[in-house]
Write an enzyme that holds these catalytic residues in place. Structure first.
Site, short mmCIF file in Angstrom:
data_model
loop_
_atom_site.label_atom_id
_atom_site.label_comp_id
_atom_site.label_asym_id
_atom_site.label_seq_id
_atom_site.Cartn_x
_atom_site.Cartn_y
_atom_site.Cartn_z
N ILE A 141 0.83 -1.20 0.00
CA ILE A 141 0.00 0.00 0.00
C ILE A 141 0.87 1.27 0.00
O ILE A 141 0.59 2.24 -0.71
CB ILE A 141 -0.95 -0.04 1.22
CG1 ILE A 141 -2.00 -1.15 1.01
CG2 ILE A 141 -1.62 1.31 1.46
CD1 ILE A 141 -2.82 -1.50 2.26
N TYR A 158 -3.26 -6.96 16.77
CA TYR A 158 -3.27 -6.21 15.50
C TYR A 158 -4.49 -5.30 15.42
O TYR A 158 -4.36 -4.11 15.15
CB TYR A 158 -3.24 -7.19 14.33
CG TYR A 158 -3.32 -6.50 12.98
CD1 TYR A 158 -2.19 -5.86 12.44
CD2 TYR A 158 -4.50 -6.45 12.26
CE1 TYR A 158 -2.24 -5.21 11.22
CE2 TYR A 158 -4.56 -5.81 11.03
CZ TYR A 158 -3.44 -5.18 10.52
OH TYR A 158 -3.51 -4.53 9.30
N LYS A 174 -4.86 -1.08 15.27
CA LYS A 174 -5.57 -0.34 14.22
C LYS A 174 -6.70 0.50 14.82
O LYS A 174 -6.99 1.60 14.34
CB LYS A 174 -6.09 -1.32 13.17
CG LYS A 174 -4.97 -2.02 12.42
CD LYS A 174 -4.14 -1.00 11.68
CE LYS A 174 -2.78 -1.47 11.28
NZ LYS A 174 -2.03 -0.45 10.52
P1 NAP Z 1 3.23 -4.95 3.31
O1 NAP Z 1 3.06 -5.20 1.85
O2 NAP Z 1 3.76 -6.04 4.17
O3 NAP Z 1 4.12 -3.62 3.49
C1 NAP Z 1 4.47 -3.18 4.76
C2 NAP Z 1 5.46 -2.02 4.63
O4 NAP Z 1 5.87 -1.64 5.95
C3 NAP Z 1 6.68 -2.39 3.85
O5 NAP Z 1 7.11 -1.30 3.08
C4 NAP Z 1 7.70 -2.70 4.93
O6 NAP Z 1 9.00 -2.43 4.42
C5 NAP Z 1 7.30 -1.68 5.99
N1 NAP Z 1 7.78 -2.09 7.30
C6 NAP Z 1 7.54 -3.28 7.94
N2 NAP Z 1 8.20 -3.29 9.11
C7 NAP Z 1 8.83 -2.09 9.23
C8 NAP Z 1 9.70 -1.52 10.20
N3 NAP Z 1 10.03 -2.18 11.33
N4 NAP Z 1 10.19 -0.26 9.99
C9 NAP Z 1 9.87 0.41 8.86
N5 NAP Z 1 9.07 -0.09 7.90
C10 NAP Z 1 8.58 -1.32 8.08
O7 NAP Z 1 1.85 -4.53 3.98
P2 NAP Z 1 0.64 -3.61 3.47
O8 NAP Z 1 -0.54 -4.50 3.35
O9 NAP Z 1 1.02 -2.75 2.33
O10 NAP Z 1 0.44 -2.77 4.80
C11 NAP Z 1 0.46 -1.35 4.84
C12 NAP Z 1 -0.48 -0.90 5.96
O11 NAP Z 1 -1.82 -1.27 5.61
C13 NAP Z 1 -0.21 -1.58 7.30
O12 NAP Z 1 -0.30 -0.63 8.35
C14 NAP Z 1 -1.32 -2.61 7.43
O13 NAP Z 1 -1.64 -2.87 8.78
C15 NAP Z 1 -2.45 -1.88 6.71
N6 NAP Z 1 -3.53 -2.77 6.24
C16 NAP Z 1 -3.29 -3.74 5.33
C17 NAP Z 1 -4.33 -4.58 4.92
C18 NAP Z 1 -4.10 -5.70 3.91
O14 NAP Z 1 -4.98 -6.59 3.80
N7 NAP Z 1 -3.01 -5.67 3.17
C19 NAP Z 1 -5.61 -4.40 5.42
C20 NAP Z 1 -5.83 -3.39 6.36
C21 NAP Z 1 -4.78 -2.57 6.75
P3 NAP Z 1 10.39 -3.11 4.89
O15 NAP Z 1 10.15 -4.57 5.08
O16 NAP Z 1 11.29 -2.75 3.76
O17 NAP Z 1 10.75 -2.39 6.15
#
Ligand code: NAP
Length: 266
Positions: free
Chosen positions: A18, A155, A159
């Site tokens: 995202i 989690y 949120k």
């Molecule tokens: P994702 O594809 O796993 O991406 C997560 C991002 O966060 C990556 O860029 C990762 O990069 C970074 N990250 C993880 N640990 C970190 C750390 N310790 N320090 C700095 N950066 C860190 O997940 P996503 O689905 O895009 O999630 C983005 C947001 O959307 C999250 O807050 C998640 O809770 C929320 N969300 C997602 C969903 C879903 O179904 N996908 C639904 C509801 C909400 P690096 O590994 O390079 O650090």
């Protein structure tokens, strides 16, 4: 030749998923970018691609936002760099299991990344934006903020924290030039599922949104001035009714007298 900048957008978790989509869309809207995550290679690849496609300036910051010192460094940048106009608090993780079968270090790490970091970053940005009477904070929450019975409460609680924080900040900043938005995605196709040992398709067949569609909807909600945007929710009236029911409780939640049902029989 790029047109004038809409200011610097800081996007956490911009190496993939995202956050990477936000980075792309915000650059196309005229923002210069500061992309933050741990994986330098991915950040630099995203930065080079976006800069080449949009002509915007794109900087990267390698930071572990579960680490207090790295959060403090980014907070300092937000507090002192007047070119920052937008913060997207997006970086987040989920657990592989539940509170009862997860290593305490992973629970603590989730709380540091999903709660402590975005809170401190929103505080630093909010204070600086208020002083300039301009700026926007986007907090990526989740529909699970509204559904604690689904998945694990660590989690969903993290949120819900971001949703509460956003609602409270929106009230504090009412009437100023500073905007705040909570985005509540449903299941969205990104690596977060695989990273937490889950198969998104097996889990919710036919109910998974594309990350590009999710971010485009969230940005439309932001343009409309929404404080809470829930991209998958077709019937907006359901959320309005939920909010109205919640607000109807407020006048009755603090009293000198114990509610009659808790009084001992005389
Ligand atoms: P994702 O594809 O796993 O991406 C997560 C991002 O966060 C990556 O860029 C990762 O990069 C970074 N990250 C993880 N640990 C970190 C750390 N310790 N320090 C700095 N950066 C860190 O997940 P996503 O689905 O895009 O999630 C983005 C947001 O959307 C999250 O807050 C998640 O809770 C929320 N969300 C997602 C969903 C879903 O179904 N996908 C639904 C509801 C909400 P690096 O590994 O390079 O650090």
């Amino acid at each position: 030749m790029a047109q004038n900048s809409a200011g610097l957008a800081v996007v956490t978790g911009a190496s993939t998923g995202i956050g990477a989509v936000y980075a792309d869309r915000l650059a196309r809207r005229g923002h210069d970018l500061l992309l933050v995550a741990r994986n330098r290679e991915r950040l630099e690849a995203n930065a080079a691609k976006i800069a080449a496609e949009t002509g915007r300036k794109v900087e990267v910051l390698v930071a572990d936002l579960a680490n207090g010192a790295d959060v403090a460094k980014l907070a300092e940048r937000l507090a002192t760099d007047p070119s920052v106009t937008l913060l997207v608090n997006n970086a987040g993780v989920s657990l592989t299991g539940t509170l009862l079968d997860t290593d305490p270090a992973a629970v603590e790490g989730l709380m540091a990344l999903n709660i402590v970091a975005p809170t401190l970053l929103a505080g630093a940005a909010g204070k600086a934006f208020l002083a300039r009477n301009a700026g926007t904070i986007v907090n990526i929450s989740s529909v699970l903020a509204l559904a604690p019975e689904r998945f694990d409460g660590v989690y969903s609680g993290s949120k819900a924290h971001l949703l509460n924080l956003t609602l409270s900040l929106a009230e504090t900043l009412k009437g100023t030039g500073v905007k705040v938005q909570a985005v509540l995605p449903g299941a969205t196709r990104t690596e977060i599922w695989e990273r937490s040992g889950k198969d998104v398709d097996a889990l919710l067949p036919g109910r998974v949104m594309d990350a590009g569609d999710m971010v485009d909807a969230a940005l439309l909600g932001l343009d409309r001035g929404e404080v809470v945007t829930i991209p998958p929710l077709a019937d907006e009236g359901l959320f309005q009714a939920y909010t109205a029911a919640r607000l109807a409780l407020t006048p009755f939640l603090s009293e000198r007298d114990v509610a009659p049902r808790y009084r001992k029989a005389a």
